[in-house]
Design a protein around this motif. Sequence first.
Motif, PDB file in Angstrom:
ATOM      1  N   GLN A 210       1.375   4.992  -6.907  1.00  0.00           N
ATOM      2  CA  GLN A 210       1.666   6.391  -6.620  1.00  0.00           C
ATOM      3  C   GLN A 210       2.295   6.475  -5.230  1.00  0.00           C
ATOM      4  O   GLN A 210       1.728   5.976  -4.259  1.00  0.00           O
ATOM      5  N   THR A 211       3.469   7.118  -5.136  1.00  0.00           N
ATOM      6  CA  THR A 211       4.149   7.155  -3.846  1.00  0.00           C
ATOM      7  C   THR A 211       3.562   8.210  -2.899  1.00  0.00           C
ATOM      8  O   THR A 211       3.902   8.214  -1.710  1.00  0.00           O
ATOM      9  N   SER A 212       2.719   9.086  -3.427  1.00  0.00           N
ATOM     10  CA  SER A 212       2.086  10.070  -2.551  1.00  0.00           C
ATOM     11  C   SER A 212       1.009   9.426  -1.677  1.00  0.00           C
ATOM     12  O   SER A 212       0.748   9.869  -0.557  1.00  0.00           O
ATOM     13  N   THR A 213       0.399   8.359  -2.208  1.00  0.00           N
ATOM     14  CA  THR A 213      -0.674   7.681  -1.466  1.00  0.00           C
ATOM     15  C   THR A 213      -0.385   6.203  -1.243  1.00  0.00           C
ATOM     16  O   THR A 213      -1.105   5.551  -0.491  1.00  0.00           O
ATOM     17  N   TRP A 214       0.651   5.673  -1.914  1.00  0.00           N
ATOM     18  CA  TRP A 214       1.002   4.252  -1.872  1.00  0.00           C
ATOM     19  C   TRP A 214      -0.163   3.374  -2.324  1.00  0.00           C
ATOM     20  O   TRP A 214      -0.431   2.313  -1.772  1.00  0.00           O
ATOM     21  N   THR A 215      -0.870   3.829  -3.388  1.00  0.00           N
ATOM     22  CA  THR A 215      -1.982   3.076  -3.972  1.00  0.00           C
ATOM     23  C   THR A 215      -1.649   2.670  -5.399  1.00  0.00           C
ATOM     24  O   THR A 215      -0.912   3.365  -6.106  1.00  0.00           O
ATOM     25  N   SER A 216      -2.204   1.527  -5.860  1.00  0.00           N
ATOM     26  CA  SER A 216      -1.981   1.027  -7.212  1.00  0.00           C
ATOM     27  C   SER A 216      -2.873   1.778  -8.197  1.00  0.00           C
ATOM     28  O   SER A 216      -4.080   1.919  -7.969  1.00  0.00           O
ATOM     29  N   VAL A 217      -2.274   2.253  -9.330  1.00  0.00           N
ATOM     30  CA  VAL A 217      -3.032   3.047 -10.296  1.00  0.00           C
ATOM     31  C   VAL A 217      -3.083   2.416 -11.687  1.00  0.00           C
ATOM     32  O   VAL A 217      -3.882   2.845 -12.533  1.00  0.00           O
TER      33      VAL A 217
ATOM     34  N   LEU B  89       6.118   3.960  -8.335  1.00  0.00           N
ATOM     35  CA  LEU B  89       6.852   2.751  -7.967  1.00  0.00           C
ATOM     36  C   LEU B  89       6.198   1.593  -8.706  1.00  0.00           C
ATOM     37  O   LEU B  89       4.976   1.570  -8.870  1.00  0.00           O
ATOM     38  N   VAL B  90       7.004   0.641  -9.177  1.00  0.00           N
ATOM     39  CA  VAL B  90       6.451  -0.496  -9.903  1.00  0.00           C
ATOM     40  C   VAL B  90       6.887  -1.797  -9.244  1.00  0.00           C
ATOM     41  O   VAL B  90       8.023  -1.920  -8.765  1.00  0.00           O
ATOM     42  N   THR B  91       5.961  -2.758  -9.182  1.00  0.00           N
ATOM     43  CA  THR B  91       6.252  -4.075  -8.620  1.00  0.00           C
ATOM     44  C   THR B  91       5.931  -5.146  -9.663  1.00  0.00           C
ATOM     45  O   THR B  91       5.029  -4.978 -10.490  1.00  0.00           O
ATOM     46  N   ALA B  92       6.679  -6.246  -9.629  1.00  0.00           N
ATOM     47  CA  ALA B  92       6.460  -7.371 -10.547  1.00  0.00           C
ATOM     48  C   ALA B  92       6.219  -8.628  -9.724  1.00  0.00           C
ATOM     49  O   ALA B  92       6.917  -8.874  -8.736  1.00  0.00           O
TER      50      ALA B  92
ATOM     51  N   LEU C  46       2.918  -2.465   0.557  1.00  0.00           N
ATOM     52  CA  LEU C  46       2.193  -2.419  -0.711  1.00  0.00           C
ATOM     53  C   LEU C  46       1.448  -3.741  -0.912  1.00  0.00           C
ATOM     54  O   LEU C  46       2.051  -4.767  -1.228  1.00  0.00           O
ATOM     55  N   LYS C  47       0.143  -3.700  -0.753  1.00  0.00           N
ATOM     56  CA  LYS C  47      -0.689  -4.899  -0.837  1.00  0.00           C
ATOM     57  C   LYS C  47      -1.576  -4.844  -2.081  1.00  0.00           C
ATOM     58  O   LYS C  47      -2.081  -3.788  -2.427  1.00  0.00           O
ATOM     59  N   GLY C  48      -1.743  -5.977  -2.756  1.00  0.00           N
ATOM     60  CA  GLY C  48      -2.568  -6.028  -3.955  1.00  0.00           C
ATOM     61  C   GLY C  48      -2.250  -7.215  -4.830  1.00  0.00           C
ATOM     62  O   GLY C  48      -3.122  -7.759  -5.504  1.00  0.00           O
ATOM     63  N   HIS C  49      -0.976  -7.636  -4.837  1.00  0.00           N
ATOM     64  CA  HIS C  49      -0.612  -8.843  -5.587  1.00  0.00           C
ATOM     65  C   HIS C  49      -1.137 -10.075  -4.868  1.00  0.00           C
ATOM     66  O   HIS C  49      -1.285 -10.086  -3.642  1.00  0.00           O
ATOM     67  N   THR C  50      -1.390 -11.124  -5.643  1.00  0.00           N
ATOM     68  CA  THR C  50      -1.934 -12.356  -5.071  1.00  0.00           C
ATOM     69  C   THR C  50      -0.897 -13.463  -4.961  1.00  0.00           C
ATOM     70  O   THR C  50      -1.226 -14.588  -4.588  1.00  0.00           O
ATOM     71  N   ASP C  51       0.363 -13.136  -5.299  1.00  0.00           N
ATOM     72  CA  ASP C  51       1.432 -14.136  -5.203  1.00  0.00           C
ATOM     73  C   ASP C  51       2.745 -13.424  -4.894  1.00  0.00           C
ATOM     74  O   ASP C  51       2.770 -12.205  -4.710  1.00  0.00           O
ATOM     75  N   SER C  52       3.840 -14.166  -4.878  1.00  0.00           N
ATOM     76  CA  SER C  52       5.146 -13.626  -4.527  1.00  0.00           C
ATOM     77  C   SER C  52       5.529 -12.440  -5.410  1.00  0.00           C
ATOM     78  O   SER C  52       5.199 -12.402  -6.597  1.00  0.00           O
TER      79      SER C  52
END
Length: 336
Positions: A165-172, A152-155, A133-139
């Motif tokens: 979305q886990t069907s495509t693994w893209t940030s929405v 899925l949510v990332t912090a 999962l790529k898109g964040h600019t830091d840890s």
Amino acid sequence: RNRTQVRGQLLRVWGIAIALVVIGAIVTFWQFWQTKRQSTSRELAQRATMLLQRNPELSLLLALQAMNQADTSESQEALRRALVESHLRTTLRGHISTVRSARFSPDSRLVVTASEDQARVWETNTGKTVAELKGHTDSIFSAEFSRDGSRLVTASEDGSAKLWQTSTWTSVREFRASSGRVLSATFSPNGNLLSTTDSESTARVWNAHNGQIVKEIILPTGPLGRSEFSSDGKMMATFGDVVTIWDTSTWRQLAEFHGPRDKGSEENGSFSPDGKYIVSAQGNSGDHIARIWEISTRRLVGELKGHTHEIFSTKFSPDGRLLMTLGKSGGARDPG
């Protein structure tokens, strides 16, 4: 003729003597080799027992090596204890930086991990990477699935939480703190709410569908680690200087828990699936012990020891039979 008979008898005697010497040498060498193997087996068994609490994976490997060397009572006992005490199932390898969080998917087929480099999704049984999962600019501090597994949510330290979305693994969708780092993000059981905590000691509850703030909780003192909803959604816990349980219908405080106050703050933890227990773990200044509390009685019912450094994450599996703790000293541990 007599001389010939005597010579033949002497040759037979010498042949028997030589054969006995050879057999004796073979027996002596075999006994020496067996003794050496038994000694090596006992040494490996002793090392396996010593490492049982600190490194159960290595302890099990050493116990198996001890049995391969020689089937001694010590190697049998070391292997028995390693199999009983060591509940490690899979080691997930691939991150190049410290792993800070690990969470099961609802069906336990997948695990998502968060690291200083990125978030990854893995197959539980094989340990193979499913997605990066790529898109964040830091840890990335935390990552977890919604109850239905569709999101899925990332912090992240970059001040945002991202919805995937886990069907495509893209940030929405993105949820951004007013300032500071977003330390954790977690779904309510029905997936309608999303709770985040940040480095400014603030917990925010968001509408997961439109991104609006529903409730803001500012702790008066101490650090804030993460927040967690109970499985029925009726309670939410914030982990900081103390573990605080909140009623999500009124946002009234219900209970507080804390380990030894001189050991550090309770920076992370989770509810058991039935909502009867909550597990908490202290941060970098703590004693590296995960504690299990009974919510109704406010009683400490268990302590999980074995980590030698900071415990970043604790989480029950969906069926409640497994509890995973993850720390700086190594990979994910499953104490069963």
